[in-house]
Design a protein around this motif. Structure first.
Motif, PDB file in Angstrom:
ATOM      1  N   GLY A 149       0.836  -1.189   0.000  1.00 32.93           N
ATOM      2  CA  GLY A 149       0.000   0.000   0.000  1.00 32.93           C
ATOM      3  C   GLY A 149       0.871   1.239   0.000  1.00 32.93           C
ATOM      4  N   ASP A 150       0.217   2.416   0.067  1.00 28.72           N
ATOM      5  CA  ASP A 150       1.008   3.640  -0.068  1.00 28.72           C
ATOM      6  C   ASP A 150       1.942   3.867   1.111  1.00 28.72           C
ATOM      7  OD1 ASP A 150      -0.858   4.304   1.800  1.00 28.72           O
ATOM      8  OD2 ASP A 150      -1.622   6.072   0.771  1.00 28.72           O
ATOM      9  N   ARG A 151       1.780   3.121   2.206  1.00 26.68           N
ATOM     10  CA  ARG A 151       2.730   3.250   3.314  1.00 26.68           C
ATOM     11  C   ARG A 151       4.122   2.807   2.894  1.00 26.68           C
ATOM     12  NH1 ARG A 151      -1.618   0.867   5.644  1.00 26.68           N
ATOM     13  NH2 ARG A 151      -0.573  -1.163   5.709  1.00 26.68           N
ATOM     14  N   ALA A 152       4.189   1.911   1.887  1.00 23.28           N
ATOM     15  CA  ALA A 152       5.485   1.434   1.406  1.00 23.28           C
ATOM     16  C   ALA A 152       6.136   2.454   0.481  1.00 23.28           C
ATOM     17  CB  ALA A 152       5.318   0.096   0.686  1.00 23.28           C
ATOM     18  N   HIS A 153       5.433   3.524   0.165  1.00 25.28           N
ATOM     19  CA  HIS A 153       5.954   4.552  -0.726  1.00 25.28           C
ATOM     20  C   HIS A 153       5.793   5.907  -0.049  1.00 25.28           C
ATOM     21  CE1 HIS A 153       6.404   1.975  -4.362  1.00 25.28           C
ATOM     22  NE2 HIS A 153       5.545   1.251  -3.692  1.00 25.28           N
ATOM     23  N   PRO A 154       6.679   6.233   0.875  1.00 25.51           N
ATOM     24  CA  PRO A 154       6.545   7.493   1.624  1.00 25.51           C
ATOM     25  C   PRO A 154       6.626   8.723   0.744  1.00 25.51           C
ATOM     26  CG  PRO A 154       8.697   6.472   1.990  1.00 25.51           C
ATOM     27  CD  PRO A 154       7.856   5.450   1.287  1.00 25.51           C
ATOM     28  N   GLU A 155       7.110   8.571  -0.497  1.00 24.07           N
ATOM     29  CA  GLU A 155       7.191   9.736  -1.374  1.00 24.07           C
ATOM     30  C   GLU A 155       5.803  10.311  -1.664  1.00 24.07           C
ATOM     31  OE1 GLU A 155       7.585   6.136  -4.222  1.00 24.07           O
ATOM     32  OE2 GLU A 155       8.019   6.664  -2.155  1.00 24.07           O
ATOM     33  N   LEU A 156       4.756   9.481  -1.493  1.00 21.73           N
ATOM     34  CA  LEU A 156       3.404  10.004  -1.695  1.00 21.73           C
ATOM     35  C   LEU A 156       3.064  11.082  -0.674  1.00 21.73           C
ATOM     36  CD1 LEU A 156       1.351   6.780  -2.534  1.00 21.73           C
ATOM     37  CD2 LEU A 156       2.146   8.549  -4.106  1.00 21.73           C
ATOM     38  N   GLU A 163      -3.077  17.528  -4.927  1.00 18.46           N
ATOM     39  CA  GLU A 163      -2.257  16.762  -5.858  1.00 18.46           C
ATOM     40  C   GLU A 163      -2.590  15.278  -5.798  1.00 18.46           C
ATOM     41  OE1 GLU A 163       1.591  19.805  -5.764  1.00 18.46           O
ATOM     42  OE2 GLU A 163       1.555  18.001  -4.499  1.00 18.46           O
ATOM     43  N   ARG A 164      -2.856  14.778  -4.608  1.00 16.75           N
ATOM     44  CA  ARG A 164      -3.242  13.374  -4.471  1.00 16.75           C
ATOM     45  C   ARG A 164      -4.585  13.130  -5.160  1.00 16.75           C
ATOM     46  NH1 ARG A 164      -2.246   9.063  -0.047  1.00 16.75           N
ATOM     47  NH2 ARG A 164      -0.401  10.328   0.326  1.00 16.75           N
ATOM     48  N   ILE A 197       3.229  16.846  -9.554  1.00 19.57           N
ATOM     49  CA  ILE A 197       3.164  15.441  -9.115  1.00 19.57           C
ATOM     50  C   ILE A 197       4.328  14.654  -9.707  1.00 19.57           C
ATOM     51  CG2 ILE A 197       1.852  13.294  -9.368  1.00 19.57           C
ATOM     52  CD1 ILE A 197      -0.705  15.065  -9.269  1.00 19.57           C
ATOM     53  N   LEU A 198       4.558  14.820 -11.007  1.00 19.71           N
ATOM     54  CA  LEU A 198       5.641  14.092 -11.666  1.00 19.71           C
ATOM     55  C   LEU A 198       6.998  14.485 -11.075  1.00 19.71           C
ATOM     56  CD1 LEU A 198       4.488  14.227 -15.412  1.00 19.71           C
ATOM     57  CD2 LEU A 198       4.052  12.454 -13.701  1.00 19.71           C
ATOM     58  N   THR A 199       7.164  15.782 -10.795  1.00 20.22           N
ATOM     59  CA  THR A 199       8.433  16.251 -10.238  1.00 20.22           C
ATOM     60  C   THR A 199       8.650  15.713  -8.829  1.00 20.22           C
ATOM     61  OG1 THR A 199       8.354  18.291 -11.545  1.00 20.22           O
ATOM     62  CG2 THR A 199       9.758  18.287  -9.584  1.00 20.22           C
ATOM     63  N   LYS A 200       7.637  15.805  -7.987  1.00 14.38           N
ATOM     64  CA  LYS A 200       7.774  15.363  -6.599  1.00 14.38           C
ATOM     65  C   LYS A 200       8.002  13.856  -6.498  1.00 14.38           C
ATOM     66  CE  LYS A 200       5.046  18.991  -4.307  1.00 14.38           C
ATOM     67  NZ  LYS A 200       3.856  19.271  -3.466  1.00 14.38           N
ATOM     68  N   GLU A 215       0.358   0.408  -8.060  1.00 18.67           N
ATOM     69  CA  GLU A 215       1.325  -0.366  -7.269  1.00 18.67           C
ATOM     70  C   GLU A 215       1.184  -0.081  -5.782  1.00 18.67           C
ATOM     71  OE1 GLU A 215       5.329  -1.378  -9.740  1.00 18.67           O
ATOM     72  OE2 GLU A 215       5.141   0.652  -8.970  1.00 18.67           O
ATOM     73  N   THR A 216       0.929   1.174  -5.454  1.00 18.73           N
ATOM     74  CA  THR A 216       0.872   1.542  -4.043  1.00 18.73           C
ATOM     75  C   THR A 216      -0.481   1.268  -3.420  1.00 18.73           C
ATOM     76  OG1 THR A 216       0.203   3.799  -4.604  1.00 18.73           O
ATOM     77  CG2 THR A 216       2.569   3.391  -4.347  1.00 18.73           C
ATOM     78  N   GLY A 217      -1.461   0.912  -4.234  1.00 17.27           N
ATOM     79  CA  GLY A 217      -2.800   0.679  -3.698  1.00 17.27           C
ATOM     80  C   GLY A 217      -3.570   1.967  -3.512  1.00 17.27           C
TER      81      GLY A 217
END
Length: 224
Positions: A149-156, A163-164, A197-200, A215-217
């Protein structure tokens, strides 16, 4: 300068058909052809190409691995890859997007849509908006890698709430215009949000944003 296109397909008849369509365009030129992924990778070492129309299932080197090798270099130098697939090859589509493809179309796409897609990826856009994309994502959802889930991707966490929200709509296949209408924003504002979003997230294009969202759910197949 016309858009330099490479045709990669193990079926000569299909390449011939695509070449005839592209030859009728003043802004396009077929500069190379290949019957498999390995031949395509080899030719690209010496032949400047802007857009590669890539089949998936081919001998020696398939389109997914060929795309991965082509997109592994500097983004500014690598050609854009547009995958041409069929419904019975859905299981490869997600892998092709992960490998760096700028989108995918069905092989029986009307000529006008194919030409529009080629021009779009050449301009740095990604072909992710057609309804076929949403159907394909729904169909190959079962073979998507499962992450934590998105917890595995802190960049979110770098994204603002707006933006989300925009990312969610991008992942559902909406165009900038459709997102603007949904959120009551100007299309220029939506374009700015997508760029941030793409830059961040350090992503190359909208396709990679769609892949990351699934991928992040952050979004699931069938979401609407």
């Amino acid at each position: 300068m016309p858009i330099r296109v490479m045709l990669v397909d193990d079926q000569v008849l299909l390449r011939t058909g695509f070449r005839m369509v592209l030859a009728a365009q003043e802004d396009m030129e077929v500069v190379a052809e290949a019957g498999d992924g390995q031949e395509a990778v080899d030719q690209l070492r010496t032949t400047p190409v802007d857009v590669v129309l890539m089949d998936v299932r081919m001998p020696r080197l398939d389109g997914v691995e060929a795309t991965r090798q082509i997109c592994a270099g500097e983004p500014s130098e690598a050609p854009k890859v547009l995958i041409l697939t069929t419904f019975d090859l859905d299981e490869y589509a997600f892998s092709a997007l992960q490998a760096g493809a700028s989108g995918f179309m069905l092989k029986d796409v009307p000529p006008g849509e194919l030409l529009t897609a080629i021009r779009a990826v050449h301009n740095g856009d990604a072909v992710v908006a057609p309804s076929t994309t949403r159907r394909l994502i729904d169909r190959f959802a079962d073979v998507m890698p499962v992450s934590g889930g998105d917890r595995a991707h802190p960049e979110l966490d770098r994204l603002t709430d707006r933006e989300r929200e925009v990312l969610l709509l991008v992942a559902q296949g909406l165009s900038n215009g459709e997102i603007a209408a949904r959120l009551v924003l100007s299309e220029a504002t939506v374009k700015t949000h997508v760029g941030r979003i793409l830059t961040k997230l350090e992503l190359r294009d909208r396709v990679q944003a769609v892949v990351l969202a699934y991928e992040t759910g952050l979004v699931r197949a069938g979401t609407s």
